[in-house]
Structures are given as structure tokens and as C-alpha cells.
Design an enzyme around this catalytic site. Sequence first.
Site, PDB file in Angstrom:
ATOM      1  N   GLY A 211       0.826  -1.207   0.000  1.00 32.59           N
ATOM      2  CA  GLY A 211       0.000   0.000   0.000  1.00 32.59           C
ATOM      3  C   GLY A 211       0.854   1.248   0.000  1.00 32.59           C
ATOM      4  O   GLY A 211       2.048   1.205  -0.292  1.00 32.59           O
ATOM      5  N   ASN A 212       0.237   2.364   0.319  1.00 31.20           N
ATOM      6  CA  ASN A 212       0.966   3.627   0.415  1.00 31.20           C
ATOM      7  C   ASN A 212       0.345   4.489   1.512  1.00 31.20           C
ATOM      8  O   ASN A 212      -0.620   4.080   2.165  1.00 31.20           O
ATOM      9  CB  ASN A 212       0.985   4.353  -0.936  1.00 31.20           C
ATOM     10  CG  ASN A 212      -0.400   4.638  -1.469  1.00 31.20           C
ATOM     11  OD1 ASN A 212      -1.177   5.362  -0.851  1.00 31.20           O
ATOM     12  ND2 ASN A 212      -0.727   4.061  -2.624  1.00 31.20           N
TER      13      ASN A 212
END
Length: 401
Positions: A211-212
Site C-alpha cells: 500500500g501507500n
Amino acid sequence: MTAMMEGKKIVLGITGSIAAYKAAVLARGLVKKGAEVQIVITPSGKEFITPVTLSALTGKPVISEFFAQRDGSWHSHVDLGLWADAMVIAPATASTIGKMANGIADNMLITTYLSMKAPVFVAPAMDLDMFAHPSTRRNLDLLRSYGNHIIEPAEGELASHLVGKGRMEEPEQIIEVLEHFFHRQQDLAGRHIVITAGPTYEKIDPVRFIGNYSSGKMGYALAETCARRGAEVTLVSGPVTLKTVHPRIHRIDVESAEQMYQAAKAAFEQADAGILCAAVADFTPSTVADQKIKREKDDLVLHLQPTHDIAAALGHLKQPRQRLVGFALETNDEVLHAQDKLQRKNFDFIVLNSLNDPGAGFRCDTNKITLIDRQQAMSYPLKPKAQVAEDIVDKLAAILE
């Protein structure tokens, strides 16, 4: 914009300044435009202009104290905050600005301001040295960060007979600011806008993902702004903790880049515009483990494959009547990379933010952007994301056919 003020409910706050005489002209001008005006005046404001005069201009009793002197009935600042379409504080002294910025609710005007659900416009009026003082500048910056609209004072001769910046803006100009604001509130009426927001999660196994750091705040601010300005909004959101407020926002929750691609593509077909604000993963694991991967050796190799390029896909599908806005988050050669992306993805304009700017980018409540189209690049100072959204939507509204 001739009918923009018709039927609008305005709370006009007046404070203890010699410029209070202009408030009478402002009140009269608003009433003549068709607005319903309720005046709230501070005790010191009554030293400069009488409630009798103001009441005669608006046709409403002027509110100053928390309780009416005659019968002891309560003046509800909460009800005023729900009633109004806008609050205008003109003139706003340095003292009142300081109280607003720091939540010092010691009079009816400040409690009304703190309860206000509608947009607030502040027209400062004071001597040039007071206006230039660091404490005043800081307090005005705080008010801006809260989302208030500051109507900058003009330059000219002041009550001290000094000449400089500090004169409250003229009533006609203040009314013009309000008319423009209300006009802008419905400039997207009848439009359908698709917005992507937040991160995507690409599963590795049942408990882990790639993810981020995207919080979704910028995309959600854009969705609320578009809906408030009249648009029907389809918000395709990755996993975030945010909630939508406006009833014209239709939210589609997704997790992966593939899910966001499918949802955004389907929604964009009938849309007037798309704003691609999500931080979408460029790669996803080729295979996802059915069970949690155990630590059995030192090295773990993940094989990744490209995800669908949502921006390129929508840019390819875009019809002449449609508009498409992209985002670019860069760490080096920012403008060059953004201009290249603008061309490749067939955007109408692109919003550039840089991780090199403190207070901008992921997880922040503020952002600092440059809007780039095929002709020019326009940079904006650091602002709250709600105000950044207004800048972006202003440009989108101007290019929609």
C-alpha cells in the site's frame, strides 16, 4: 449574478471600529439585493453605531447580548449558526480577529462565529501598524487555515490620518465577493463528476498487502467541494477512515487497483469529468497466498505485475465533451515529469504536488500545488486542502462546456 443574493440569509457581525459606519451601508446593500440580514454587534460596536439605526435598515432587532434585556429570552448562537447561508464580520477589529482565531468566546458575536455552519467572511479594519503586527498576521493565517475567507483591507487614509493598508473594504466590494461566492456554489449544477481517492491495497496474503501513505483527504475534499457546488459525485474510494457528508456524493468503496479501475471506468462513461486523485499501486503481486506466509527463511521474493493504468485508460476513453484532471506527486524534476504525464495520459490539466514541500503530500491537512495545462503552470501557496480543492474545482468549472 444579479439574483445571487436573493433569499440568502446573512449574519452580519459588527465590532468596535470607526469603520462600523460602513456596516450600515453594507446592511442596506445586502437588503436591497434581496438578502435577509441579521446583525450581531459587540458591546463596543454599539459605541460607534446604534442598534436602532441598524434595525431600521434590516427590519430585524439587533442582537448584542446573550439574553434579551426586556424578557430575559435567550439569543441562540447555535440557531443562528444553522440559519445562515453566510456570516460576514465587517468591520473585524484586531481584538475580534484574535478572539476568533483562539476561541475566546466572551461575547455573542464570537459564540455565533464558533457555532457557524455556513462560510465566514472577515473584513479587517484597523490602523496599519496593527494590521502589520505579527500577532495579527498570525491570527489571520489561523483563520484562513480554519477555512474562513479573508477580505483584504484596502490602502488609504486611516482614522489615525496615517496612510497605509487597514481600511475596511468598501461595502460594494464585499457584496461583490459574496455574489461571486454564491454564484460559484452552483456552477457545477447538472454535472456528473467521478473522483478517485485514497490508496489501493494489493494483497500478498490474507493479512498483508502492498500500500501507500495516502489518507484520501484531498480526494474527499474535492468530492465535498464538487457536490456543494451542484455536481452529482461518484467517489471511488480506496481504504480510508474518512466519511462523506454531502448527500450528492455516491461512494463506491474498493480495495485493489483492479477494483478501482473497473469502478472508475464504468462511472466515467456517463460523466462530464473525472478527477483522478487516488494513489493507485503501479504493481500488484502475481499470486496471492491463500494462507499467511510464515517466516521460514531469510529471503522472500515477490513477483509483481503491472496494474491497469486507470489514468491512461480514462484518457483513451475520454470524449470531446469530457474533461479529465490528473495528479502528479513528484520528488525531482517535478514540472517536467508532470508535463510529460499531462500529455501521455490525455489530461486537460494536472495537479502537481511535491514531497519536497513541507506540509504537502500524504497525511497532511494542507497542500501546496501547481496547476499545469498545455499553455501555462500556475503555482499556489500552502493552503488547507479544502481551499486547495476550491482552486482545482475553479479551474475545472471554467473549462467544462
